[in-house]
Design a protein around this motif. Structure first.
Motif, short mmCIF file in Angstrom:
data_model
loop_
_atom_site.label_atom_id
_atom_site.label_comp_id
_atom_site.label_asym_id
_atom_site.label_seq_id
_atom_site.Cartn_x
_atom_site.Cartn_y
_atom_site.Cartn_z
N VAL A 1 0.87 -1.17 0.00
CA VAL A 1 0.00 0.00 0.00
C VAL A 1 0.92 1.22 0.00
N LEU A 2 1.00 1.89 -1.14
CA LEU A 2 1.87 3.05 -1.29
C LEU A 2 1.03 4.31 -1.20
N VAL A 3 1.36 5.18 -0.25
CA VAL A 3 0.58 6.40 -0.04
C VAL A 3 1.38 7.62 -0.47
N ASP A 4 0.85 8.34 -1.45
CA ASP A 4 1.38 9.63 -1.86
C ASP A 4 0.71 10.66 -0.94
N GLY A 5 1.27 10.80 0.26
CA GLY A 5 0.65 11.62 1.29
C GLY A 5 0.37 13.05 0.86
N GLU A 6 1.31 13.66 0.14
CA GLU A 6 1.11 15.04 -0.30
C GLU A 6 -0.05 15.15 -1.28
N ASN A 7 -0.16 14.21 -2.19
CA ASN A 7 -1.21 14.26 -3.19
C ASN A 7 -2.58 14.08 -2.56
N ILE A 8 -2.71 13.11 -1.67
CA ILE A 8 -4.00 12.88 -1.01
C ILE A 8 -4.37 14.10 -0.18
N VAL B 1 -0.43 -4.40 -5.55
CA VAL B 1 -0.16 -3.00 -5.22
C VAL B 1 -1.44 -2.18 -5.16
N MET B 2 -1.58 -1.41 -4.08
CA MET B 2 -2.59 -0.37 -3.99
C MET B 2 -1.84 0.95 -3.87
N LEU B 3 -2.07 1.84 -4.83
CA LEU B 3 -1.43 3.15 -4.84
C LEU B 3 -2.47 4.21 -4.50
N LEU B 4 -2.22 4.98 -3.44
CA LEU B 4 -3.12 6.07 -3.06
C LEU B 4 -2.57 7.37 -3.62
N SER B 5 -3.12 7.78 -4.74
CA SER B 5 -2.69 8.99 -5.42
C SER B 5 -3.66 9.28 -6.56
N HIS B 6 -3.60 10.50 -7.07
CA HIS B 6 -4.37 10.88 -8.25
C HIS B 6 -3.41 11.28 -9.37
N ASP B 7 -2.15 11.29 -9.08
CA ASP B 7 -1.09 11.85 -9.91
C ASP B 7 -0.82 11.03 -11.16
N ARG B 8 -0.79 11.66 -12.29
CA ARG B 8 -0.53 10.98 -13.56
C ARG B 8 0.93 10.56 -13.72
N ASP B 9 1.81 11.06 -12.87
CA ASP B 9 3.24 10.74 -12.99
C ASP B 9 3.54 9.26 -12.81
N PHE B 10 2.58 8.49 -12.31
CA PHE B 10 2.82 7.07 -12.06
C PHE B 10 2.20 6.15 -13.11
N GLU C 1 -13.25 11.33 -8.76
CA GLU C 1 -13.46 12.51 -9.60
C GLU C 1 -12.19 13.34 -9.80
N PHE C 2 -11.13 13.03 -9.04
CA PHE C 2 -9.89 13.79 -9.15
C PHE C 2 -8.72 12.98 -9.71
N ARG C 3 -8.90 11.69 -9.97
CA ARG C 3 -7.79 10.90 -10.50
C ARG C 3 -7.53 11.31 -11.95
N SER C 4 -6.29 11.18 -12.34
CA SER C 4 -5.92 11.52 -13.71
C SER C 4 -6.65 10.61 -14.69
N LYS C 5 -7.17 11.20 -15.73
CA LYS C 5 -7.89 10.44 -16.77
C LYS C 5 -6.94 9.49 -17.52
N GLU C 6 -5.65 9.72 -17.38
CA GLU C 6 -4.67 8.87 -18.07
C GLU C 6 -4.65 7.43 -17.54
N TYR C 7 -5.25 7.21 -16.38
CA TYR C 7 -5.33 5.85 -15.84
C TYR C 7 -6.46 5.04 -16.47
N ALA C 8 -7.45 5.70 -17.05
CA ALA C 8 -8.65 5.01 -17.56
C ALA C 8 -8.34 3.84 -18.49
N PRO C 9 -7.43 3.99 -19.47
CA PRO C 9 -7.16 2.85 -20.36
C PRO C 9 -6.59 1.63 -19.64
#
Length: 190
Positions: free
Chosen positions: A14-21, A114-123, A143-151
């Motif tokens: 479980v990886l948490v991007d604390g700043e992003n959340i 893996v569970m990633l807690l973030s909305h950031d498209r950098d990953f 509603e805030f996650r990057s649309k780049e994850y959709a595919p």
């Protein structure tokens, strides 16, 4: 073999991007700094991970530290079973993103989910590389996650809502979302 699990056991990281959340919660949802009772209950995140994919979970909480270590927060994370990953670097360097990218790349060689807690498209590239048959989820506010994850959904990426699915909050957040009619409760609006 992963030292956190027994012989033949898989692990959920479980990886948490604390700043992003925190930035999404405070800047986009609450539009102010969250009060302590409005922050996620990180123990619920770990419990959710362990129950959703029944196997041991290892929580890594990434945070940027400029100057003094936030010891009370770090100690609280440790008490909840997380391994804090405090990072520093040059001004303007996205140390948390770099560390999470490297961790996701290192997990490619492990028998782990893996569970990633973030909305950031950098990953997106690293998450996409992990969608190789293992379980991978992006956890956050949908509603805030990057649309780049959709595919990546076609490759098996799961999307988990931090409030509605994980139930990581003790209070209802002021979010505007599309409500499935089966879940509609007029009392919430009256």
């Amino acid at each position: 073999m992963d030292p956190s699990s027994g012989p033949g056991e898989r692990t959920t990281y479980v990886l948490v991007d604390g700043e992003n959340i925190d930035a999404t919660l405070g800047g986009s949802i609450l539009q102010r700094r969250p009060m302590s009772e409005e922050r996620p209950r990180w123990d619920r995140v770990m419990t959710f991970a362990e129950h959703t994919w029944p196997q041991p979970a290892v929580g890594l909480f990434f945070l940027a530290v400029n100057g003094e270590m936030p010891y009370p927060f770090v100690q609280a994370l440790m008490a909840l079973g997380f391994r804090p990953v405090p990072l520093s670097g040059d001004a303007g360097e996205k140390v948390v993103d770099i560390a999470i990218q490297r961790t996701l790349e290192a997990l490619k060689d492990r028998s782990a989910d893996v569970m990633l807690l973030s909305h950031d498209r950098d990953f997106v590239p690293q998450v996409g590389a992990l969608c190789d048959g293992r379980r991978v989820a992006l956890v956050g506010f949908k509603e805030f996650r990057s649309k780049e994850y959709a595919p990546l959904a076609d490759a098996g990426l799961q999307f988990i809502d931090l409030e509605y699915d994980v139930q990581a909050f003790t209070t209802r957040l002021p979010r505007i979302r599309v409500i499935p009619i089966a879940e509609f409760d007029p009392a919430e609006f009256l």
